[in-house]
Design an enzyme around this catalytic site. Structure first.
Site, short mmCIF file in Angstrom:
data_model
loop_
_atom_site.label_atom_id
_atom_site.label_comp_id
_atom_site.label_asym_id
_atom_site.label_seq_id
_atom_site.Cartn_x
_atom_site.Cartn_y
_atom_site.Cartn_z
N ILE A 26 -5.16 11.02 6.39
CA ILE A 26 -5.51 11.00 4.97
C ILE A 26 -6.46 12.15 4.63
O ILE A 26 -6.28 12.84 3.62
CB ILE A 26 -6.16 9.64 4.60
CG1 ILE A 26 -5.12 8.53 4.75
CG2 ILE A 26 -6.74 9.66 3.20
CD1 ILE A 26 -5.64 7.12 4.51
N ARG A 63 -8.13 2.72 8.96
CA ARG A 63 -7.81 1.48 8.25
C ARG A 63 -7.92 0.33 9.24
O ARG A 63 -7.83 0.53 10.44
CB ARG A 63 -6.38 1.56 7.68
CG ARG A 63 -6.18 2.69 6.69
CD ARG A 63 -4.76 2.67 6.12
NE ARG A 63 -4.49 1.48 5.37
CZ ARG A 63 -4.74 1.31 4.07
NH1 ARG A 63 -5.29 2.29 3.38
NH2 ARG A 63 -4.45 0.19 3.47
N HIS A 99 23.68 27.83 10.32
CA HIS A 99 22.87 29.05 10.24
C HIS A 99 22.95 29.60 8.83
O HIS A 99 24.03 29.62 8.25
CB HIS A 99 23.42 30.09 11.22
CG HIS A 99 22.71 31.41 11.13
ND1 HIS A 99 21.45 31.59 11.64
CD2 HIS A 99 23.07 32.59 10.55
CE1 HIS A 99 21.07 32.84 11.41
NE2 HIS A 99 22.04 33.46 10.75
N ASP A 118 1.23 -3.10 9.95
CA ASP A 118 -0.14 -2.68 10.29
C ASP A 118 -0.97 -3.78 10.95
O ASP A 118 -2.03 -3.50 11.50
CB ASP A 118 -0.89 -2.20 9.03
CG ASP A 118 -0.36 -0.86 8.52
OD1 ASP A 118 0.63 -0.37 9.07
OD2 ASP A 118 -0.95 -0.32 7.56
N GLY A 160 -8.38 12.86 9.84
CA GLY A 160 -7.10 12.27 10.27
C GLY A 160 -6.03 12.54 9.23
O GLY A 160 -6.14 13.47 8.44
N VAL A 198 0.83 -1.21 0.00
CA VAL A 198 0.00 0.00 0.00
C VAL A 198 0.86 1.26 0.00
O VAL A 198 0.60 2.20 -0.74
CB VAL A 198 -0.95 -0.01 1.23
CG1 VAL A 198 -1.62 1.33 1.42
CG2 VAL A 198 -2.00 -1.10 1.07
P1 NAD Z 1 -6.99 8.26 10.95
O1 NAD Z 1 -7.23 7.32 12.04
O2 NAD Z 1 -5.75 9.05 10.91
O3 NAD Z 1 -8.21 9.33 10.91
C1 NAD Z 1 -9.55 8.95 10.79
C2 NAD Z 1 -10.40 10.11 11.32
O4 NAD Z 1 -11.75 9.87 10.97
C3 NAD Z 1 -10.33 10.24 12.83
O5 NAD Z 1 -10.04 11.58 13.16
C4 NAD Z 1 -11.75 9.86 13.28
O6 NAD Z 1 -12.17 10.54 14.44
C5 NAD Z 1 -12.57 10.24 12.06
N1 NAD Z 1 -13.83 9.52 11.91
C6 NAD Z 1 -14.05 8.19 12.16
N2 NAD Z 1 -15.32 7.88 11.83
C7 NAD Z 1 -15.91 9.02 11.36
C8 NAD Z 1 -17.20 9.33 10.87
N3 NAD Z 1 -18.16 8.42 10.77
N4 NAD Z 1 -17.46 10.62 10.47
C9 NAD Z 1 -16.48 11.56 10.55
N5 NAD Z 1 -15.24 11.32 11.03
C10 NAD Z 1 -14.94 10.06 11.41
O7 NAD Z 1 -7.22 7.43 9.60
P2 NAD Z 1 -6.90 7.76 8.08
O8 NAD Z 1 -6.76 9.23 7.88
O9 NAD Z 1 -7.93 7.02 7.31
O10 NAD Z 1 -5.49 7.08 7.87
C11 NAD Z 1 -5.33 5.66 8.08
C12 NAD Z 1 -3.95 5.32 8.54
O11 NAD Z 1 -3.04 5.55 7.50
C13 NAD Z 1 -3.54 6.14 9.73
O12 NAD Z 1 -3.56 5.32 10.86
C14 NAD Z 1 -2.13 6.59 9.42
O13 NAD Z 1 -1.24 6.01 10.33
C15 NAD Z 1 -1.84 6.09 8.02
N6 NAD Z 1 -1.40 7.22 7.18
C16 NAD Z 1 -0.24 7.84 7.49
C17 NAD Z 1 0.18 8.92 6.73
C18 NAD Z 1 1.50 9.59 7.06
O14 NAD Z 1 2.32 8.96 7.74
N7 NAD Z 1 1.70 10.84 6.66
C19 NAD Z 1 -0.59 9.38 5.68
C20 NAD Z 1 -1.78 8.73 5.41
C21 NAD Z 1 -2.18 7.65 6.17
#
Ligand code: NAD
Length: 451
Positions: free
Chosen positions: A164, A252, A424, A292, A162, A25
């Site tokens: 993504i 996820r 610097h 994961d 979150g 992924v």
């Molecule tokens: P996440 O857990 O970061 O965020 C999901 C968000 O959705 C949370 O804030 C949650 O409260 C909210 N939520 C849940 N149900 C909901 C609903 N019904 N209505 C509205 N809001 C709701 O998950 P993600 O953004 O899907 O990312 C998945 C995983 O992928 C993460 O755990 C992260 O570790 C990984 N990821 C990492 C990066 C990075 O390292 N930069 C980038 C993308 C993804």
């Protein structure tokens, strides 16, 4: 990583993959294409920002097929590289879907090989997108579809604030969509300290998002003529609005439910995670799990380290996942990164800390970049000065966090950071300056960290 390391340590390695391409992924539909896209949008943003320097460009035109092709070419290049690395080490790649038949045998479906007997096995099956409850049959986008850049919708609803949601919400806003974000909690990025997130939220609400609906929940999504009719409960009130596309980014879940684990002694927890020892062993000591599918943050760099550890343990080396810090980076504009203890965790766990915060507006390099929003903060033990955590928001935070992670890993103190000569003018000076604030010896801001 696990296959490469195990082969380097003299093991005969077979890698089973059900996709046509190797890379998983992160490489194929996660970190890599998203960062290629984020970089492209950053160029647009930088062009807009350049007005303050007296540089104006004519309106940016987005050529979607070329942008798509650029992201694809980055992914293809890296995927081919992974294949070459495995080939050179003599790792046999078997195509198909693996399921345990017993704790020593895997059945492979969809490839030319029927079963494989193993002495050691590493489960690295990753995670998949979690659908929104009751709306899983809708043609809403997940990050996978959104990253393929099928179109730039006029009105985009992002469900989930979150990693993504914010990253891709900003990408589509940068490409021209009117983005609305819905988040269940009263704040975004629940794992991060609020003061870090606030800087990005201020940027998003004032600049790139049409609306940010916190403490809100999507209760229904229906197909409509325009695209989607979405019902949202926002702080006790229900509203329905039309969007051209809906991006669901609500988390996820680990890929452990269709692995035939019932033919082993491994029982995933309620959320599907497999518990492992610091060596990566499951309850079946010759079966390991990494990434994961194991508890902890779903981050590629954590998985990578775990893969190396498991391979080394299998090769009978003394190795363990005993890392003190797993850095987290959110590729927002501006970027957020943290490692080690957060202020929220310190408060929740009753850990006494002293905090030094250095604002980027007091930093020469940040001024030359025209990017003065943000700060670096350091949490340290009030008695010993041992660095316990570092958080930052601002340009290049994704790169700067590596120094902080090394400091945490090596058990550095505030003094170690503040006596280290930082070049610097650079953004890295903010780490040294934050250490000065925490130690009570700031030169470029007041002792409280005010500019
Ligand atoms: P996440 O857990 O970061 O965020 C999901 C968000 O959705 C949370 O804030 C949650 O409260 C909210 N939520 C849940 N149900 C909901 C609903 N019904 N209505 C509205 N809001 C709701 O998950 P993600 O953004 O899907 O990312 C998945 C995983 O992928 C993460 O755990 C992260 O570790 C990984 N990821 C990492 C990066 C990075 O390292 N930069 C980038 C993308 C993804």
């Amino acid at each position: 990583m696990a296959a490469l390391r195990a082969a380097d340590l003299g093991k005969v390695v077979t890698l089973i993959e059900e996709r046509d391409q190797l890379g998983g992924v992160c490489l194929l539909e996660g970190c890599i294409p998203s960062k290629a896209l984020i970089n492209a949008v950053e160029v647009v943003e930088n062009a807009r920002r350049a007005r303050q320097f007296g540089l104006t460009f004519s309106d940016v035109k987005v050529d979607l097929p070329t942008l798509r092709q650029w992201c694809r070419s980055v992914v293809e290049g890296l995927a081919q590289g992974v294949e070459r690395l495995l080939q050179r080490r003599g790792v046999e790649v078997v195509k198909g879907r693996a399921r345990f038949k017993s704790n020593r045998v895997l059945a492979i479906e969809g490839g030319g090989v029927g079963t494989i007997q193993f002495r050691h096995c590493i489960i690295a099956t990753g995670s998949r997108v979690q659908p929104l409850p009751k709306t899983s049959n809708l043609p809403a986008w997940s990050s996978t579809e959104a990253l393929q850049l099928p179109e730039v919708p006029d009105r985009l609803l992002v469900v989930g604030g979150g990693y993504i949601g914010i990253e891709l919400g900003q990408v589509y806003a940068g490409l021209g969509s009117k983005v609305t974000m819905v988040e269940v909690f009263p704040y975004l990025l629940t794992g991060a300290d609020h003061d870090l997130v606030e800087v990005v939220v201020n940027h998003c609400t004032g600049h790139c998002f049409e609306a940010m609906l916190l403490e809100s929940r999507v209760t229904a999504v229906e197909k409509s003529d325009a695209g989607f009719a979405v019902t949202i409960e926002h702080q006790g009130e229900t509203q329905t609005a039309e969007y051209d596309k809906v991006l669901v980014a609500v988390g996820r879940r680990p890929n452990t439910d269709d692995l035939g684990l019932e033919h082993t002694r491994i029982v995933p927890d309620q959320r599907g995670f497999i518990e492992v020892t610091p060596e990566g062993r499951t309850v079946e000591p010759h079966i390991y799990a990494i990434g994961d599918v194991t508890p902890g943050p779903m981050l590629a760099h954590k998985a990578s380290r775990e893969g190396k550890v498991a391979a080394e343990v299998i090769a009978e080396h003394h190795s363990a996942f005993d890392n003190r810090a797993i850095p987290a980076v959110v590729y927002t504009d501006p970027e957020i990164a943290w490692a080690g203890l957060t202020e929220r965790e310190a408060r929740a766990q009753g850990i006494k800390v002293k905090v030094g915060k250095f604002p980027l507006r007091a930093l020469g390099r940040a001024r030359t970049l025209g990017r003065t929003e943000g700060f670096v903060k350091i949490l340290a033990n009030p008695d010993s000065g041992l660095v316990l955590g570092v958080g930052m928001v601002g340009p290049q935070a994704s790169e700067l966090i590596a120094e902080a992670t090394l400091a945490l890993e090596m058990g550095a103190s505030l003094e170690d950071l503040l006596v280290t000569i930082h070049p610097h003018p650079t953004l890295s000076e903010a780490i040294m300056e934050a250490a000065e604030v925490a130690a009570g010896t700031p030169v470029h801001v007041s002792p409280k960290g005010e500019g």
